[in-house]
Design a protein around this motif. Structure first.
Motif, PDB file in Angstrom:
ATOM      1  N   SER A  87       0.850  -1.188   0.000  1.00 57.64           N
ATOM      2  CA  SER A  87       0.000   0.000   0.000  1.00 57.64           C
ATOM      3  C   SER A  87       0.887   1.240   0.000  1.00 57.64           C
ATOM      4  CB  SER A  87      -0.909   0.007   1.235  1.00 57.64           C
ATOM      5  OG  SER A  87      -1.612   1.243   1.332  1.00 57.64           O
ATOM      6  N   THR A 102      -4.598  -3.368  -7.189  1.00 55.96           N
ATOM      7  CA  THR A 102      -5.729  -4.130  -6.654  1.00 55.96           C
ATOM      8  C   THR A 102      -6.772  -3.240  -5.994  1.00 55.96           C
ATOM      9  OG1 THR A 102      -4.571  -4.489  -4.546  1.00 55.96           O
ATOM     10  CG2 THR A 102      -4.292  -6.157  -6.272  1.00 55.96           C
ATOM     11  N   SER A 103      -6.367  -2.021  -5.595  1.00 58.75           N
ATOM     12  CA  SER A 103      -7.322  -1.146  -4.926  1.00 58.75           C
ATOM     13  C   SER A 103      -6.843   0.300  -4.983  1.00 58.75           C
ATOM     14  CB  SER A 103      -7.506  -1.566  -3.460  1.00 58.75           C
ATOM     15  OG  SER A 103      -8.354  -0.677  -2.765  1.00 58.75           O
ATOM     16  N   PRO A 105      -8.096   3.100  -2.689  1.00 61.66           N
ATOM     17  CA  PRO A 105      -9.016   3.388  -1.578  1.00 61.66           C
ATOM     18  C   PRO A 105      -9.719   4.743  -1.676  1.00 61.66           C
ATOM     19  CG  PRO A 105      -6.999   2.420  -0.752  1.00 61.66           C
ATOM     20  CD  PRO A 105      -6.764   2.712  -2.201  1.00 61.66           C
ATOM     21  N   PRO A 108     -12.825   4.024  -5.000  1.00 64.13           N
ATOM     22  CA  PRO A 108     -13.143   2.642  -5.368  1.00 64.13           C
ATOM     23  C   PRO A 108     -13.763   2.571  -6.763  1.00 64.13           C
ATOM     24  CG  PRO A 108     -13.814   3.098  -3.121  1.00 64.13           C
ATOM     25  CD  PRO A 108     -13.420   4.424  -3.720  1.00 64.13           C
ATOM     26  N   GLU A 113      -7.694   0.244 -11.202  1.00 57.99           N
ATOM     27  CA  GLU A 113      -7.844  -1.064 -10.569  1.00 57.99           C
ATOM     28  C   GLU A 113      -7.897  -2.178 -11.619  1.00 57.99           C
ATOM     29  OE1 GLU A 113     -10.178   0.338  -6.492  1.00 57.99           O
ATOM     30  OE2 GLU A 113     -11.267  -0.800  -8.033  1.00 57.99           O
TER      31      GLU A 113
END
Length: 347
Positions: A87, A102-103, A105, A108, A113
């Motif tokens: 992260s 993958t993300s 935050p 979203p 992504e």
């Protein structure tokens, strides 16, 4: 499909001079010892003049990523290890070991992504060291890798010595392709004290590289070295040991050099011997108690000499017959650097 391994190879830095200075692409290079990256740990490294991040999952699986967040280019190595992904500290963007976002935050469902946006070189762990493949835009998939048998044979025992030097990678390899320096720089060594200080040499080509060897002395000290190019570049040499050095066959060294950047390098030396059973236990005890310190003394002599070499040392030389192995190495690497640069610009 694996993403391109470099971040600058298609730019103005993809010149023969830059490649020659910072290291050849399209092959495997040693990076750091395996124990530098513990389960659940991360480590920032520089290889070929570029920043990379190594991180290991709790189960031991190792990954390597370009140390750049795909969002704003911040260092992923400053971020948080989340088990199977990293992260970014700056905005929380998460990247897994394949370089896939993958993300996000903060948003979203963002179109970042699911995209593989971070270069992720293939890695292998060999005899206590991490090797990685660094390709360019024309060669993103790893080349075939054939490892030295001395690093895979169960009947051969080995110790890895690792050091980081403020010297160019080419000078380090040239030092290994120069057996005669052992008779002078290492004259006081327990294994280099014997033998003549004069010699003649020859180059003997092989299907994986070449030998550079003395023609008038064998089995005495540092009498030959073999350069091997088998997907990773390595050298092999053998130094006869007296009975006082313990049981086992000839003492050998497998050496590899990692180009950190144009001015720094990392050196890997596996010191090996063919020993089994009780002889292995005796050899390991003797090595750790007595011989290892002597080996570090020899490495320190090399370090002092190489770190103090002028940056243009190879531009103000007067070479002679003992330097045939060095000249052969330079021509080989220079030609490969020019070939790689030409292919990138043609593509």
């Amino acid at each position: 499909m694996r993403r391109v391994i470099g971040t600058k190879h298609g730019s103005e830095q993809a010149t023969a001079d830059h490649i020659y200075a910072t290291g050849l692409r399209n092959q495997w290079h040693p990076v750091v010892p395996s124990h530098f990256v513990r389960p659940g740990g991360m480590r920032r490294v520089t290889v070929l003049g570029e920043q990379w991040l190594l991180f290991r999952r709790g189960d031991g699986t190792l990954h390597m990523l370009a140390d750049r967040c795909p969002h704003r280019g911040a260092r992923l190595s400053l971020g948080k290890h989340l088990g199977d992904r990293i992260s970014c500290w700056y905005h929380g963007v998460e990247v897994d070991g394949t370089g896939t976002v993958t993300s996000v935050p903060g948003l979203p469902g963002c179109n970042l992504e699911g995209k593989q946006l971070v270069p992720n070189p293939p890695v292998r762990e060999v005899a206590g060291a991490i090797l990685a493949y660094f390709g360019d835009e024309q060669h993103p998939e790893p080349c075939e890798l054939t490892l030295p048998e001395q690093l895979e044979d169960a009947e051969i025992d080995r110790f890895l010595s690792y050091a980081e030097w403020n010297s160019t990678w080419r000078f380090d390899l040239e030092n290994l392709l120069d057996p005669m320096h052992g008779s002078f720089l290492h004259r006081e060594s327990h294994s280099m004290f014997d033998g003549d200080t004069t010699a003649k040499f020859r180059i003997r080509e092989t299907d994986r590289g070449y030998f550079f060897e003395k023609t008038d002395q064998t089995g005495v000290n540092f009498d030959w070295v073999e350069l091997c190019r088998t997907g990773v570049d390595w050298v092999d040499l053998s130094i006869p040991y007296p009975p006082s050095a313990g049981p086992g066959g000839p003492f050998g060294i497998i050496g590899m050099v990692c180009p950190v950047d144009a001015e720094r390098s990392s050196v890997f030396f596996w010191r090996y011997r063919r020993v089994q059973g009780w002889e292995r236990d005796s050899w390991r005890f003797l090595y750790k108690q007595l011989i290892e310190e002597r080996h570090w003394d020899v490495l320190e002599q090399d370090r002092l000499m190489l770190e103090d070499m002028p940056a243009d040392a190879d531009q103000r030389e007067n070479l002679y017959q003992h330097d045939l192995g060095v000249v052969r190495l330079r021509r080989l690497y220079r030609a490969e650097a020019e070939k790689q640069a030409a292919a990138l610009h043609a593509g």
